[in-house]
Write an enzyme that holds these catalytic residues in place. Structure first.
Site, PDB file in Angstrom:
ATOM      1  N   ALA A  46       0.836  -1.201   0.000  1.00 48.01           N
ATOM      2  CA  ALA A  46       0.000   0.000   0.000  1.00 48.01           C
ATOM      3  C   ALA A  46       0.870   1.249   0.000  1.00 48.01           C
ATOM      4  O   ALA A  46       0.677   2.171  -0.802  1.00 48.01           O
ATOM      5  CB  ALA A  46      -0.941  -0.013   1.196  1.00 48.01           C
ATOM      6  N   LYS A  91      -4.234  -9.336  -4.288  1.00 46.96           N
ATOM      7  CA  LYS A  91      -4.174 -10.757  -4.647  1.00 46.96           C
ATOM      8  C   LYS A  91      -3.275 -11.502  -3.662  1.00 46.96           C
ATOM      9  O   LYS A  91      -2.388 -10.884  -3.057  1.00 46.96           O
ATOM     10  CB  LYS A  91      -3.711 -10.933  -6.096  1.00 46.96           C
TER      11      LYS A  91
END
Length: 328
Positions: A13, A95
């Protein structure tokens, strides 16, 4: 503008997706949440988010965001994707979405009952180099496709890293095995029938650290290996009877190599090179997601596609426990 909330301050992130959101032309970073309120405030200050939350629940209850990006450990993806959807938020989840294909059905149900968009974050499907490979293969540039060959490896022996912790969903196949499978399926539009595989686990971590597999797609084969304790390498090659295509840095273009696709002719006498310098695949991903969430026509990775990709990963694990072919 689509208002993003980021659920966790995980490394991917901070380094990839949050900068992509900040740079996107159709969204803004509205909030960051962490179980550590100080960490959330520090990240919000660093990236210019006006809101910081000391819990995931608080951010999901807030009307300051339209959707969330979830970069939590893999073992928590399904739970928080469902909780975010039930809070009425659109969801881009890192993912792999799940550790078993069967676990994704509950996410599909959450999407449908709440009328939100949920997508697994396969940034590679937004990169123009993969759109070019798909165009070339489907357009007959290499003739009849017979074989796809791939490799993805890095070296990580940190026992504190989630990739080395099976209870958090660590392992080579969940982390990077999904890339050769998803890009092959994305380019060809085909699905595997059966697989053979060898899977090696670390005696201390318990995670799979090496996997080598062969998949039968009916008209062509896919073979690849992935590893978490080898020298870093990425490669994808699509080989046909009239030529072949090499993707220099198929999954992390700009890091492992340049954004480059090379089309070779049958006799290795000519080569055509396609370059995509400066492409930011994470930015393209968040922009497309925001457009799709707003009802615009934009490509996203569907949950139905997630089920198909995870079925192949599940089959590779099963094949690694036996000799011979395992049906997908």
């Amino acid at each position: 503008m689509f208002r993003w909330g980021v659920l966790s301050t995980a490394k991917i992130a901070r380094e990839q997706v949050i900068p992509a959101i900040v740079e996107a032309d159709n969204g803004v970073l509205s909030a960051i949440a962490s179980r550590d309120a100080e960490r959330a405030r520090a990240a919000a200050l660093r990236f210019g988010a006006p809101h910081a939350f000391g819990s995931y629940e608080a951010m999901l209850a807030s009307d300051t965001i339209d959707g969330v990006y979830i970069p939590l450990p893999t073992s928590q993806h399904v739970e928080w994707a469902i909780r975010a959807a039930d809070a009425g938020k659109h969801v881009l989840v890192e993912k792999p979405l799940a550790l078993k294909a069967g676990d994704i059905q509950a996410v599909i149900e959450a999407r449908d009952r709440n009328g939100v968009l949920i997508s697994e974050a396969f940034m590679v499907t937004h990169h123009p180099q993969w759109l070019k490979v798909r165009e070339l293969v489907r357009g007959g540039a290499i003739g009849r496709l017979r074989h796809v060959q791939g490799a993805f490896a890095y070296h990580n022996v940190d026992p504190h890293n989630m990739r080395n912790q099976p209870e958090l969903g660590g392992g080579a196949l969940p982390d990077i095995g999904v890339y050769p499978t998803v890009t092959t399926r994305f380019v060809t539009g085909a699905e595997p029938i059966r697989v053979q595989a060898s899977v090696e686990r670390d005696p201390t971590f318990g995670t799979d650290i090496y996997a080598s597999m062969r998949a039968d797609f009916g008209t062509f084969e896919l073979s690849f290996y992935v590893a978490t304790q080898l020298a870093a390498r990425q490669s994808m090659v699509f080989h046909g009877d009239a030529g072949f295509i090499e993707v220099a840095a198929p999954f992390n273009a700009g890091g492992y190599d340049h954004h480059r696709v090379t089309l070779h002719d049958r006799d290795h006498a000519q080569a055509q090179v396609f370059r995509f310098p400066g492409t930011q695949q994470y930015r393209l991903q968040v922009q497309n997601f925001a457009r799709a969430a707003r009802g615009e026509d934009a490509p996203v990775f569907t949950l139905e596609d997630s089920v198909k990709n995870q079925k192949l990963i599940d089959a590779i694990y099963r094949a690694g426990e036996k000799d011979g072919w395992e049906p997908v």
